[in-house]
Structures are given as C-alpha cells and as structure tokens.
Design an enzyme around this catalytic site. Structure first.
Site, PDB file in Angstrom:
ATOM      1  N   HIS A 160     -10.448  -6.173  -2.050  1.00  0.00           N
ATOM      2  CA  HIS A 160     -11.526  -6.003  -1.066  1.00  0.00           C
ATOM      3  C   HIS A 160     -12.676  -5.347  -1.844  1.00  0.00           C
ATOM      4  CE1 HIS A 160      -8.948  -7.099   2.245  1.00  0.00           C
ATOM      5  NE2 HIS A 160      -8.034  -6.242   1.837  1.00  0.00           N
ATOM      6  N   GLU A 178       0.802  -1.243   0.000  1.00  0.00           N
ATOM      7  CA  GLU A 178       0.000   0.000   0.000  1.00  0.00           C
ATOM      8  C   GLU A 178       0.826   1.279   0.000  1.00  0.00           C
ATOM      9  OE1 GLU A 178      -2.894  -0.358   3.170  1.00  0.00           O
ATOM     10  OE2 GLU A 178      -3.508  -2.335   2.499  1.00  0.00           O
ATOM     11  N   ASN A 224       2.081  -5.102  -3.195  1.00  0.00           N
ATOM     12  CA  ASN A 224       0.692  -5.440  -2.888  1.00  0.00           C
ATOM     13  C   ASN A 224      -0.120  -4.173  -2.601  1.00  0.00           C
ATOM     14  OD1 ASN A 224      -1.282  -7.557  -2.177  1.00  0.00           O
ATOM     15  ND2 ASN A 224      -1.094  -6.804  -0.072  1.00  0.00           N
ATOM     16  N   ASP A 246     -12.119 -10.403  -0.446  1.00  0.00           N
ATOM     17  CA  ASP A 246     -13.384 -10.513   0.278  1.00  0.00           C
ATOM     18  C   ASP A 246     -14.386  -9.628  -0.452  1.00  0.00           C
ATOM     19  OD1 ASP A 246     -12.455  -8.004   1.251  1.00  0.00           O
ATOM     20  OD2 ASP A 246     -11.980  -8.810   3.219  1.00  0.00           O
ATOM     21  N   GLU A 287      -6.087 -10.665  -1.041  1.00  0.00           N
ATOM     22  CA  GLU A 287      -6.879 -10.429   0.182  1.00  0.00           C
ATOM     23  C   GLU A 287      -8.366 -10.408  -0.146  1.00  0.00           C
ATOM     24  OE1 GLU A 287      -5.455  -6.994   2.389  1.00  0.00           O
ATOM     25  OE2 GLU A 287      -3.367  -7.468   1.947  1.00  0.00           O
TER      26      GLU A 287
HETATM   27  O1  9MR Z   1      -7.217  -7.922   8.720  1.00  0.00           O
HETATM   28  C1  9MR Z   1      -6.256  -7.111   9.344  1.00  0.00           C
HETATM   29  C2  9MR Z   1      -6.774  -6.605  10.667  1.00  0.00           C
HETATM   30  O2  9MR Z   1      -6.891  -7.688  11.579  1.00  0.00           O
HETATM   31  C3  9MR Z   1      -5.841  -5.554  11.215  1.00  0.00           C
HETATM   32  O3  9MR Z   1      -6.395  -5.022  12.376  1.00  0.00           O
HETATM   33  C4  9MR Z   1      -5.629  -4.479  10.185  1.00  0.00           C
HETATM   34  C5  9MR Z   1      -4.716  -3.410  10.700  1.00  0.00           C
HETATM   35  O4  9MR Z   1      -4.632  -2.339   9.856  1.00  0.00           O
HETATM   36  O5  9MR Z   1      -5.064  -5.054   9.023  1.00  0.00           O
HETATM   37  C6  9MR Z   1      -5.933  -5.950   8.426  1.00  0.00           C
HETATM   38  O6  9MR Z   1      -5.374  -6.451   7.241  1.00  0.00           O
HETATM   39  C7  9MR Z   1      -5.115  -5.508   6.232  1.00  0.00           C
HETATM   40  C8  9MR Z   1      -3.905  -5.995   5.466  1.00  0.00           C
HETATM   41  O7  9MR Z   1      -2.830  -6.208   6.344  1.00  0.00           O
HETATM   42  C9  9MR Z   1      -3.498  -5.030   4.376  1.00  0.00           C
HETATM   43  N1  9MR Z   1      -4.616  -4.737   3.504  1.00  0.00           N
HETATM   44  C10 9MR Z   1      -5.851  -4.363   4.150  1.00  0.00           C
HETATM   45  C11 9MR Z   1      -6.246  -5.390   5.192  1.00  0.00           C
HETATM   46  C12 9MR Z   1      -7.587  -5.043   5.820  1.00  0.00           C
HETATM   47  O8  9MR Z   1      -7.525  -3.832   6.484  1.00  0.00           O
END
Ligand code: 9MR
Length: 465
Positions: free
Chosen positions: A238, A160, A202, A267, A265
């Site tokens: 997402h 990101e 990513n 969903d 990722e």
């Molecule tokens: O699913 C993850 C969540 O448990 C964490 O709290 C969060 C913290 O920012 O990150 C989430 O995973 C993220 C991933 O690492 C990067 N892309 C977005 C995902 C969803 O927010």
C-alpha cells in the site's frame, strides 16, 4: 491495516524522500505483447490479480473489467475469520465459495486471505486467550483450509503479525500472547489441511529493507532452516507517492531464501508519480524470478478502501488510467520466469472434496486398466490461453492417470497446476500429482495449464494405471 495507519505510512515514505521511481513507461510492446494485464502476466508465467468484493460481482462494469483484465482473485473480506466462523464452530463459506466459483468459471486462480489476523476476528475469538484461543485458532486454520482444499493457489496463513517501527519484533495481539510459536503452528496446520496450497506470510510497510521487513526475513530464514512449511511471502505494498530504491532488493533477499514472493495488495496514492510507482513495482516483480504475481487491492478507484486516494488502475467507469498502461508496458517488457512449470498459478480446479469419503490408504487401491476419460475447456485470448482438463475415472477407478494432448503448432505450455507435464510443445503428457491420482469409480478431478499461442482444437486422451 486501518486506513489511518496506511496513510501515516505512506506519508512517512514521502517525507523520507525515498527515491522516485525511474521513468520507463514507454517501451514498445513486442509483437506478442499481451493486450490485457492477465494475458501479459501469463505470457511471463505470472498472474495478475485483484481483490474482489463478491457483492460487486453483479455490477456489469466491475465484472467486465475484472474478467477481462485479471486471472487471479482474492476475497477482500469474505475469507477472513469474522466472515468464515461467525460463532465458534459454525462455519460459513458462502462468500468465499462464490468467489471460487467465479474464478473457476473465468480461468482465474485464487489467493486465500487470511487465515489468522489480529484484526477482523469474530468477537468470540477476540474475547478468548491462552490455550483455548490457541486451539480455536488452529481449528479455524484447519477447517477453513480443508474446506477450500485444492482451490487455493496461495494462502495468507498469517497476516500482519509484525510490529511497525524499529523493533523488528512481533506485534502484540491475543494471538501472539498464546506463545511465540503460534505462527509456525498455524503454518503446520495449514500444510496438513491443504498440502497443495502455497503458504504465505503477508504484511505491509515491508516495501524496502527496514526493521520490520528484516524481522520478517529473519523469521522466514529460521522457518526454512527448521523445516517449518512456508512457501511464500506477501508484500502488501500500500504505497505513497514514491517507491523505495531498495524495493526490488528487498524482494530479492526473500527470494534468495527459497520462497516465492508475491505483491499482494498493491495500491498507490494518486498524483504525478502514480503510474511510475505502479510500473516500478511491476518491474521489480518481473526482475525477481521467484516473484510469481501481483494483486491490486480492488478493481476501480471507487472500489478501493483508500477512498479519495484514487489508488487503483481503473477509474470508476472502468476506464484505464495512465497507471494501467504503465503496468501493462512493464509486464510486456519484463522477463519470463525461467522455469514457469515450477511456479504454477494452480488451483482454479475442482479439488478432491474433503466432505466425501477419501480413498482409504490402508485398503488395496482400485485396480487399474478400466480406463479414464478426459475433456478440455479452453479460455483463450490473443496469444495465450488457459486450459482446464477434467479427468473422469472409469468403472474401476484409478491409481494414477496420464492425459496426452497434442498442441497446435507454435503453441507451448508455460505453466501447469495439479499435474506434472512432460514436454512443453507437440504431444505433451500430463500425469497426476500425489493428491489426485487415486480416483474412485466415476470420480472427477481437474488440472490445468497455461500456454502461449493458440489452445484451439486439442483432443485429450486418458490412460489409467
Ligand atoms: O479492504 C479491506 C476493507 O474492506 C476492510 O474493511 C478492512 C478491515 O480491516 O480490511 C481491508 O483489507 C485489508 C487487508 O485485509 C489486510 N491488509 C490491509 C488491507 C487494507 O486495510
């Protein structure tokens, strides 16, 4: 990405009226169709993965679904910077190691997520800047990628780093402020630390051809032209209630740059179109030969960061949702990767251990001839299997090794990792790759392969050189 931002993004997708995915839910599976996501994906030379919270591995419902359906895992949080280096120079790998062990025990490859990200930095890093931060971040990449060396199929080296909206440029962050070359510095450090891992960039909101995905595309093209080591691009995906009509075309343009693409990722917001959107993403991946796998961001709806969106393939009791059937059908209906041996979901293997003394390349390599031995363990399902082969050097060590295996009739190899295979059926010879040929006396390494058909009754022979 924070939940709020994702929901905004998904709302934008819906408002923009992006084309709803076509209906292709009901193609009859072929006779050899996989009956689980992992089997169906493996039959097509691909993996199907899930993000895992290691704390849930003791939940029977969760783990039953995970082990039955998925052959790849990624840590939802445990391999991030805040978890792995909570204070500067003190590294904690408990959660990541636990996930890797689970993967190794269940025939799964591992995606690493994420070496550098503007979020989930430990507080000490958030408070750093300039050259001190640059050194700290490169050291982080080096240490973590070295620890997991040989165990990770693909790393999200940088996550990101591009801005949302129409700029197509980088996101401001403390990492970015260390200099625009921070991303390539990270990729070079990761390559040095784990030459066997595929190195990915990513990001999210890259679900079609838009300003953000084009900014990333231009970076990847530039990296490829200058020899910066990048192997893959992750599309988080997402998603909202519809799928952009150019989702596949976007994957394809990246693939055409010579990188693997992976859905990392996935969903999807619940609603009437959920199954169609899941199927559309799966079909798009299957239609792009360099799309090597799909990861959903959690196992059951109640495991998802998206809460009441019910955004995944299983309900909270572990029951399959309509979206599950749609994905399974799309996997079974899709084409195979043309030459899957070049795109192996490699490391569920035990790697060279970086904490032990490596063979010293300036000394004479151990003499060959004293042999080696090999044993194989097979994780099979109807129509397919994953084999893990353990190679143990004899008393003189090895400079290289070859393992011969005779496959049962009707069985063929569809992918190999940590070895190169000659032949794909009958008697197949697997030879070491560059990083695992030299073994000290008694030292052990592993490689693996996946196949169609039955992997029963294989007896390996080992020859050392
Ligand atoms: O699913 C993850 C969540 O448990 C964490 O709290 C969060 C913290 O920012 O990150 C989430 O995973 C993220 C991933 O690492 C990067 N892309 C977005 C995902 C969803 O927010």
């Amino acid at each position: 990405m924070r939940p709020k931002r994702a929901l905004l993004a998904t709302a934008t997708l819906a408002v923009a009226g992006a084309l709803t995915v076509g209906m292709t839910l009901a193609m009859a599976p072929s006779a050899s169709a996989g009956t689980t996501l992992r089997a169906a994906a493996a039959e097509k030379g691909r993996y199907f993965g899930a993000a895992v919270a290691t704390g849930k591995l003791s939940n029977g419902t969760y783990t039953t679904v995970l082990n039955r359906e998925f052959n790849s895992v990624v840590a939802e949080n445990e391999m991030k910077w805040d978890a792995t280096e909570p204070s500067q120079g003190r590294f904690v790998y408990t959660g990541g190691d636990r996930l890797v062990s689970h993967a190794q025990a269940n025939g799964m490859s591992v995606r690493g997520h994420a070496l550098l990200w503007y979020q989930q930095q430990p507080v000490w890093a958030q408070n750093m800047s300039g050259s001190a931060l640059r050194s700290a971040m490169i050291n982080h990449v080096t240490q973590v990628a070295t620890h997991f060396r040989g165990k990770i199929y693909a790393w999200d080296v940088v996550n990101e780093a591009f801005a949302d909206g129409n700029s197509g440029g980088r996101r401001d962050s403390n990492l970015q402020r260390t200099g625009n070359d921070w991303i390539e510095a990270a990729f070079r450090a990761a390559r040095t630390a784990d030459p066997g891992a595929k190195l990915c960039y990513n990001d999210y909101n890259t679900d079609g051809i838009n300003a953000k995905s084009t900014g990333i595309y231009n970076m990847v093209r530039d990296f490829k032209s200058r020899g910066v080591p990048i192997d893959c691009v992750g599309f988080q995906s997402h998603l909202g209630t519809s799928l952009s009509s150019d989702y596949q075309a976007n994957l394809q343009r990246f693939a055409d740059l010579g990188v693997e693409v992976q859905i990392t990722e996935l969903d999807v917001m619940t609603g009437g179109n959920q199954a169609n959107v899941f199927a559309g993403v799966t079909r798009a991946c299957m239609n792009v030969s360099r799309c090597t796998g799909i990861t959903v961001w959690g196992v059951r709806d109640c495991d998802s960061w998206r809460g009441s969106d019910n955004a995944l393939l299983f309900d909270c009791n572990g029951n399959k949702k309509p979206a599950y059937d749609a994905v399974l059908n799309a996997l079974n209906s899709g084409p195979s990767i043309p030459n899957p041996t070049t795109t192996p979901p490699r490391p569920t293997t035990t790697p060279p251990n970086p904490t032990t003394t490596p063979p010293n390349p300036t000394t004479t390599p151990p003499p060959g001839g004293a042999g080696c031995s090999a044993s194989v363990s097979v994780n099979s399902w109807t129509g397919g299997f994953v084999a893990t082969v353990k190679v143990t050097a004899g008393s003189s060590g090895t400079r290289g090794w070859t393992v011969g295996l005779t496959l049962p009739g009707g069985t063929s190899v569809t992918g190999t990792w940590s070895a190169s295979a000659s032949g794909s059926s009958g008697t197949v010879r697997f030879t070491n790759v560059d990083y695992n040929g030299q073994l000290g006396a008694g030292q052990v390494t592993e490689f693996g392969f996946q196949g169609n058909g039955s992997g029963a009754g294989m007896t390996p022979t080992c020859t050392a050189s």
